[in-house]
Design an enzyme around this catalytic site. Structure first.
Site, PDB file in Angstrom:
ATOM      1  N   CYS A   2       0.706  -1.188  -0.135  1.00 47.75           N
ATOM      2  CA  CYS A   2      -0.053   0.010   0.071  1.00 47.75           C
ATOM      3  C   CYS A   2       0.965   1.310  -0.075  1.00 47.75           C
ATOM      4  O   CYS A   2       2.285   1.130   0.057  1.00 47.75           O
ATOM      5  CB  CYS A   2      -0.893  -0.027   1.132  1.00 47.75           C
ATOM      6  SG  CYS A   2      -1.696  -1.361   1.302  1.00 47.75           S
ATOM      7  N   GLU A  80       3.737  -5.943   4.788  1.00 51.49           N
ATOM      8  CA  GLU A  80       3.359  -7.407   5.100  1.00 51.49           C
ATOM      9  C   GLU A  80       4.189  -7.713   6.445  1.00 51.49           C
ATOM     10  O   GLU A  80       5.260  -7.695   6.651  1.00 51.49           O
ATOM     11  CB  GLU A  80       3.607  -8.641   4.093  1.00 51.49           C
ATOM     12  CG  GLU A  80       2.877  -8.125   2.809  1.00 51.49           C
ATOM     13  CD  GLU A  80       1.690  -8.393   2.590  1.00 51.49           C
ATOM     14  OE1 GLU A  80       0.941  -8.897   3.541  1.00 51.49           O
ATOM     15  OE2 GLU A  80       0.968  -7.966   1.729  1.00 51.49           O
TER      16      GLU A  80
END
Length: 611
Positions: A2, A80
């Protein structure tokens, strides 16, 4: 993966600044094509663009943690965390309840449980902003190695931040200036930890936490490489490296979207492809892989120090060996030289990266990622293996470097002999490189009683991991995320880095070859030809028509006399090009590509030079 953006200001009410924050967030729509959101409070605003990889529906952001309907903390998160299942189970044992399957919510709840020291518990690649509503404090956190980017810009009342500089530049308070220090950072080929190129806009140093509240700003280091005695024998060391790699890849193939590997047929990418294939075997899926080539590359190939072999035969061996579903991406000169592609690359990068092959390499990577994104959303790649296991010539032939500078400086400097010579002298790039070498050398953790050869290996490994690799990570992140592709880098796992960093050089070269430790750890996974293949760099187009096109483009650009890049160029060379366009044939490809990319950058971003 993102993009995040935000604004903290204790001198104004930000609830009326939604348009500005939305503009900042919108600059990263390519990083997060799947969703976007903005959250505002009196003194903090967080923006988020999402590339959905895990828990497609439940992981929307900014994400809020509440208690009895009251917000406790809000997070805008990029990255992540690979150990989130274990952390989630532990947090559930403390009474935390989850509304989603996402790692984002685990990170948010981990902060509520452990405070800012939760960063030490995270294994992954991440950069995030967390606003503590109760304390009115912002926490910026970046992963240990610097895989995910995070920049900030102090203001009188607080600060601005973003995954990329373009998010910060969208704010009206920001002065768009590149000064001499910024140009030194570009031209020296050094990735200074915590540095930056645009004035007043540093990056958060990897492995650090920044906390800002009404009482001021504090930055804390939560991780760094340390030196300690390696007590394992060789068989145990090989088993440990293999075990770590197996665990890392098993964690990193987890995704709710299509995943692949980037396969060059070299030891690093072939290892990841073989391990991924094994990890995915239980799912009934074949690992997907991608390689890159150029029209006519094999026909015109001439081996040299950095490219002794072509990739394609080795790629095919690995594909056949592991049963991968493979795609061979072939790029042609026509698309490589399109002006709109160069513009897209420059806008993705935010500034030219002038180390390890700028220009045509950036363009080909961008086009490769574009092709991959048509089939996959996540890709594994082999960054950091050479830096960690000793895969570069400088580890084995120190004479290729220049005493008193970082090992790659001499080779880097050779790319700018004419067009940028006066500028580099005026900036004293050589002096800057020496200063950066001294700063890096002072940081290297020492091990008492270490042999001189092991000291040199430790120094060289540290230099590459903290100054060189981070440049490559920046390139991979920007070019992939501009296409909505998440690139994962298993060799950057901090556990592997900590372990191998402290192995003696004799173990890393125990059989007399380069990267012996890695080769020995995965010897049963790959064909012998691939295991013993000499180190070969990322392929670069050898089509002479590419050089003709970009040289003609540079001559045309400089003919007008008003190019934004001209103040940075050698006036004598510019004069020669205007009087005799054929003089462009004496320029290196790196010089030409650099000039074109710099001009696109200065123009597109409306930057002011302050030299």
């Amino acid at each position: 993966m993102c993009g995040i953006a935000g604004w903290v200001d204790f001198d104004r009410d930000l609830r009326t600044e939604g348009v500005v924050l939305a503009d900042m967030t919108a600059t990263m729509a390519l990083r997060g094509p799947d969703a976007g959101g903005v959250w505002l409070s009196p003194h903090a605003g967080l923006g988020h663009r999402r590339l959905a990889v895990i828990d497609i529906e439940g992981g929307r952001q900014p994400m809020i943690a509440e208690e009895d309907g009251r917000p406790l903390a809000v997070i805008s998160y990029s990255g992540e965390v690979y150990n989130f299942p274990e952390l989630r189970r532990e947090l559930e044992s403390y009474g935390h309840r989850f509304r989603s399957r996402s790692d984002t919510e685990v990170v948010l709840r981990a902060y509520l449980q452990w405070g800012e020291y939760f960063a030490e518990r995270l294994n992954g690649m991440f950069a995030f902003a967390l606003w503590d509503v109760r304390r009115e404090e912002l926490l910026l956190v970046r992963d240990r190695v610097g895989i995910k980017p995070l920049y900030y810009y102090p203001t009188p009342g607080g600060l601005l931040f973003g995954s990329e500089p373009k998010a910060i530049l969208a704010h009206p308070l920001v002065d768009r200036v590149v000064d001499a220090d910024g140009l030194r950072e570009l031209f020296a080929g050094v990735k200074t930890p915590g540095g930056g190129v645009l004035r007043g806009m540093p990056e958060l140093t990897p492995g650090h936490v920044l906390r800002i509240g009404r009482s001021g700003t504090r930055i804390r280091r939560y991780w760094s490489l340390t030196a300690h005695e390696h007590t394992d024998d060789l068989p145990t060391t090989l088993d440990t490296v293999r075990g770590l790699l197996t665990d890392i890849v098993e964690r990193q193939v987890v995704a709710d979207v299509p995943l692949c590997t980037m396969l060059s047929g070299g030891l690093d990418s072939s290892t990841l492809t073989a391990l991924a294939s094994r990890s995915m075997a239980g799912t009934g899926e074949r690992v997907r892989s991608f390689s890159v080539d150029f029209v006519g590359y094999a026909d015109n190939f001439e081996p040299d120090l950095t490219h002794p072999t072509v990739d394609s035969p080795y790629v095919q061996e690995v594909v056949d060996h592991v049963g991968a579903q493979h795609s061979h991406v072939v790029l042609g000169n026509e698309e490589m030289t399109l002006p709109e592609i160069r513009k897209a690359v420059v806008e993705a990068m935010d500034w030219p990266v002038l180390i390890a092959g700028p220009g045509s390499m950036d363009i080909s990577l961008y086009l490769l990622f574009r092709a991959i994104r048509q089939h996959s959303t996540v890709a594994l790649t082999g960054e950091s293996a050479d830096e960690l296991f000793g895969g570069y010539p400088w580890f084995h032939h120190p004479e290729y470097g220049q005493p008193g500078t970082l090992p790659w400086s001499l080779a880097h400097n050779l790319g700018f002999p004419a067009l940028f010579g006066p500028l580099r002298s005026r900036l004293d790039v050589a002096g800057y490189q020496r200063d950066q070498y001294r700063a890096a050398a002072a940081e290297v953790p020492r091990m008492p009683g270490e042999s001189p050869r092991d000291q040199v290996a430790r120094d060289t490994t540290y230099f590459f991991l903290t100054r060189f690799m981070r440049t490559l990570l920046d390139r991979k992140d920007r070019l992939s995320m501009a296409l909505g592709l998440e690139v994962r880098v298993p060799f950057c796992d901090h556990r592997l880095q900590e372990y191998v960093f402290n192995t003696p050089w004799s173990m890393r070269t125990y059989d007399g070859q380069w990267k012996s430790l890695l080769r020995g750890a995965v010897g049963d996974l790959l064909p012998a030809d691939v295991l013993n293949r000499p180190k070969t760099g990322y392929p670069v187009s050898n089509d002479p028509s590419y050089d003709r096109v970009v040289r003609d483009e540079l001559v045309k650009l400089l003919a007008t006399g008003d190019a934004a890049v001209e103040p940075l160029l050698n006036p004598a060379v510019v004069g020669d090009l205007r009087s005799d366009p054929a003089a462009a044939g004496r320029l290196t490809r790196i010089e030409v590509d650099t000039a074109l990319h710099l001009n696109e950058w200065l123009t597109t971003y409306g930057l002011r030079l302050a030299l």
